[in-house]
Motif scaffolding. Structure first.
Motif, PDB file in Angstrom:
ATOM      1  N   GLY A 278       0.801  -1.214   0.000  1.00  0.00           N
ATOM      2  CA  GLY A 278       0.000   0.000   0.000  1.00  0.00           C
ATOM      3  C   GLY A 278       0.837   1.267   0.000  1.00  0.00           C
ATOM      4  N   LEU A 279       2.069   1.177  -0.486  1.00  0.00           N
ATOM      5  CA  LEU A 279       2.947   2.344  -0.562  1.00  0.00           C
ATOM      6  C   LEU A 279       2.694   3.087  -1.861  1.00  0.00           C
ATOM      7  N   VAL A 280       2.594   4.396  -1.780  1.00  0.00           N
ATOM      8  CA  VAL A 280       2.400   5.235  -2.957  1.00  0.00           C
ATOM      9  C   VAL A 280       3.741   5.892  -3.280  1.00  0.00           C
ATOM     10  N   LEU A 281       4.320   5.531  -4.424  1.00  0.00           N
ATOM     11  CA  LEU A 281       5.632   6.028  -4.821  1.00  0.00           C
ATOM     12  C   LEU A 281       5.534   6.873  -6.081  1.00  0.00           C
ATOM     13  N   ASP A 282       6.352   7.901  -6.132  1.00  0.00           N
ATOM     14  CA  ASP A 282       6.485   8.750  -7.306  1.00  0.00           C
ATOM     15  C   ASP A 282       7.490   8.080  -8.242  1.00  0.00           C
ATOM     16  N   CYS A 283       7.067   7.756  -9.464  1.00  0.00           N
ATOM     17  CA  CYS A 283       7.922   7.002 -10.378  1.00  0.00           C
ATOM     18  C   CYS A 283       9.234   7.704 -10.704  1.00  0.00           C
TER      19      CYS A 283
END
Length: 340
Positions: A278-283
């Protein structure tokens, strides 16, 4: 002056969690992998930028300044955090954007403006912003304000103190998990984060190996810049400068942040992090460091700490603008190429 004598305006919710990525470990068959959740710092969407901002605001207020002047791209996490922090501290905020108006649409910039930030444009590229920030502060001071110029990303000696403090936080958390040694991996833009963490770790004699993944500056430019920040941070704390040769700085695999050069590995890593933990990462930013963290885990061994610095506004925007194409570009085995 010790770290705890430095003026500081508390903004974040500390300590941020250090969590075990157990589902991702099961997917990879590797571990332990730990995530330092600075995306949960609790102040606006500033993520790890809340750490330097606490000291930058504290210093500005202690010196009687009434205005911050910062600069960055429209999607800058630091500028958004600085605008909200300035409002919280009762200061004004001016943001210098590269290029010419109108500004690009960006959630971070909209939040900054909602917090009362005023905008101006440099007329030149992002690389020249620090000069224009100083110019703008000079103009405001000439008009009767007391403005302080803060370089991109808060990258000065005062800003680096936030992560010098974070070293003690992480050391206590790793000790509670039974880890004396660890590999720490984080994305590096302006350099203040890795410089401060390096100084703080050195003061603790921490048995860590630090890797910074450059996503905003060419590595050849970043190395002397970070060494200057290390020296400045050590000077602020009145301690000996640690040997910067032991700090590892890599170039991010997908090019520089803002150039839309994220690779399929970075996009796949972002989806893998989302669907397991559930981690939201900036590509273009955090995902670049996440790829390096997973490779270190596979090749060099555990434990690895991935420092999630935040960037939630940009990451969510990537999903919104890319739509189904984002996931479609990452079809197949999410781990293929990431850990090899």
């Amino acid at each position: 002056m010790t770290l705890y004598d430095q003026p500081r305006l508390e903004l974040g919710s500390w300590p941020t969690p250090l969590v075990r990525a157990s589902r991702l470990e099961a997917r990879l068959g590797l571990g332990p992998l730990l995530i330092k959740r600075d995306d949960l710092s609790g102040f606006a969407l500033a993520g790890s930028k809340a750490r330097p901002l606490e000291y930058l605001l504290g210093d500005a207020m202690a010196h009687g300044h009434d205005t911050l002047v910062v600069g960055g791209a429209a999607g800058s996490n630091f500028c958004q955090g600085a605008a909200v922090a300035a409002r919280a501290g009762g200061l004004g905020c001016h943001i210098v954007l590269p290029g010419h108006p109108p500004p690009p649409t960006a959630a971070n910039l909209a939040m900054a403006v909602a917090s009362g930030a005023q905008l101006s444009f440099s007329g030149g590229p992002r690389e020249q912003l620090d000069d224009r920030i100083r110019d703008r502060a000079g103009e405001l001071n000439h008009d009767g304000r007391s403005a302080v110029a803060i370089p991109r990303g808060g990258a000065n000696a005062i800003g680096s103190l936030g992560f010098a403090r974070a070293a003690q936080e992480l050391a206590e958390q790793l000790a509670a998990e039974g880890h004396e040694r660890a590999r720490i991996v984080m994305a590096v833009g302006s350099g203040a984060s890795i410089a401060g963490l390096f100084v703080g770790a050195s003061q603790l004699d921490a048995r860590w190996r630090l890797t910074g993944v450059s996503v905003s500056r060419p590595r050849a430019t970043l190395i002397p810049h970070v060494r200057t920040l290390i020296s400045g941070c050590a000077g602020e704390l009145g301690v000996a400068m640690p040997n910067p040769a032991t700090l590892k700085l890599n170039q991010g695999p997908g090019g520089l942040h803002g150039d839309s050069h994220s690779t399929s590995n970075e996009r796949a890593a972002a989806v893998l992090a989302l669907e397991t933990e559930g981690l939201v990462l900036d590509c273009d930013y955090t995902a670049a460091a996440f790829v390096v963290a997973l490779r270190q885990l596979a090749i060099e061994g555990p434990p690895v700490v991935f420092w999630h610095t935040g960037g939630l506004a940009g990451a969510i925007s990537s999903y919104v603008t890319s739509g189904a194409g984002f996931a479609a570009s990452c079809t197949g085995d999410r781990t293929s190429g990431i850990t090899s």
